[in-house]
Scaffold this motif. Sequence first.
Motif, PDB file in Angstrom:
ATOM      1  N   LEU A  55       0.825  -1.199   0.000  1.00 34.10           N
ATOM      2  CA  LEU A  55       0.000   0.000   0.000  1.00 34.10           C
ATOM      3  C   LEU A  55       0.862   1.253   0.000  1.00 34.10           C
ATOM      4  N   SER A  56       0.243   2.400  -0.183  1.00 31.84           N
ATOM      5  CA  SER A  56       0.930   3.662   0.075  1.00 31.84           C
ATOM      6  C   SER A  56       1.005   3.857   1.588  1.00 31.84           C
ATOM      7  N   VAL A  57       1.845   4.796   2.026  1.00 35.15           N
ATOM      8  CA  VAL A  57       1.955   5.044   3.466  1.00 35.15           C
ATOM      9  C   VAL A  57       0.607   5.492   4.031  1.00 35.15           C
ATOM     10  N   ASP A  58      -0.060   6.407   3.342  1.00 33.41           N
ATOM     11  CA  ASP A  58      -1.350   6.895   3.833  1.00 33.41           C
ATOM     12  C   ASP A  58      -2.369   5.772   3.931  1.00 33.41           C
ATOM     13  N   GLU A  59      -2.367   4.873   2.943  1.00 29.92           N
ATOM     14  CA  GLU A  59      -3.290   3.748   2.978  1.00 29.92           C
ATOM     15  C   GLU A  59      -2.951   2.785   4.101  1.00 29.92           C
ATOM     16  N   LEU A  60      -1.652   2.563   4.314  1.00 30.44           N
ATOM     17  CA  LEU A  60      -1.222   1.586   5.326  1.00 30.44           C
ATOM     18  C   LEU A  60      -1.595   2.045   6.732  1.00 30.44           C
TER      19      LEU A  60
END
Length: 362
Positions: A55-60
């Motif tokens: 995932l992206s950091v924001d998604e994670l």
Amino acid sequence: MGEPHGIGIVGLGVISAQYLETLGAHPGVRIAATADLDTTRAEAVAAQYPGCRALSVDELVADPAVQTVINLTIPAAHAEVALAALAAGTSVFGEKPLAATLPDARRVMAAAGQSWVGCAPDTVLGTGVQTARAVIDAGGIGTPVAASATWVSAGHESWHPHPDFYYREGGGPLLDMGPYYLTTLFHLLGPVARVVGASSRPRSMRTIGSGPRIGETIPVEIDTHVTGVLEHVGGAVSTVTFSFDGAATEAAPLEIHGESGTLSVPDPNLFDGEVRVRRPGQDAWAPVTERAGYENAGRGIGVLDHLATGSGRVSGEIALHVLEIMTALGESARLGRRIDLTTAPGRPPLVPFTPQATWRQR
């Protein structure tokens, strides 16, 4: 045992392999998500674990499957990732230092709320440091009066293909290696009340010695030789040296001197190693055979310790104190005077001897 605790790993550089070795097969946790600036690297690691997603950091940090974020980014990104995780109500365990600057580290701790903030190094939970702690706590060397800690090398550019961050704010021998030694001194001798430091920067440029950028020069933006004296709240005085400006040293990594004996403590960058003691009148060092700590542990044991005990042994409060020590050493070097500290966390409890089979099965 309930459902495995969901782990999300941000930053999949070299050190991540050691965390994955400890956490990847542990029954109490599950690698739920990965994130990295190099998406192919995140995808490759995610593919090794059932149900794990890149995932992206924001998604994670916002993923409900992630209960704790393991923050393995470079020091300059530690605070940004930690604050994002905490804003999402997710706990976070980060590589050292807690943040690149003391103000950023204070922001992280202020944002914690009900979430847990932990920080490396968790090497202090292994049998090396904890065995030494057990000797001290049992009065095996009498009242501790002094300690010495030394780490010297020629610098990481000789082997690291991209050593730039070691020579920027948040890097250097003090913030890179200092946390291992200073966290160990905290566990053994308690918090520090004040420090005095001196430092130097003999070279303004460094030359990369390996990898695709071999021969390239990089700027040095921080001091690369730091020495200091720490006055502990309990009365002991520690002398420390951290340097990227020496070829090598034969000095012991860490020694604790008490009224009735001296402890030789193994390398704080490792989890294990022989603890030895020598007392007045003796002509040889004797190994300590009664051990404490997690046996054959690896990076990530601090997360497992928190999940199993909630003991605060690798807390953000300790990491904040260690960062304040390091910041104060730099400030003292610049100002030429002793600096009083504002943080003073209590020592967490000793880790009783825990065989590898036991902690691996939790």
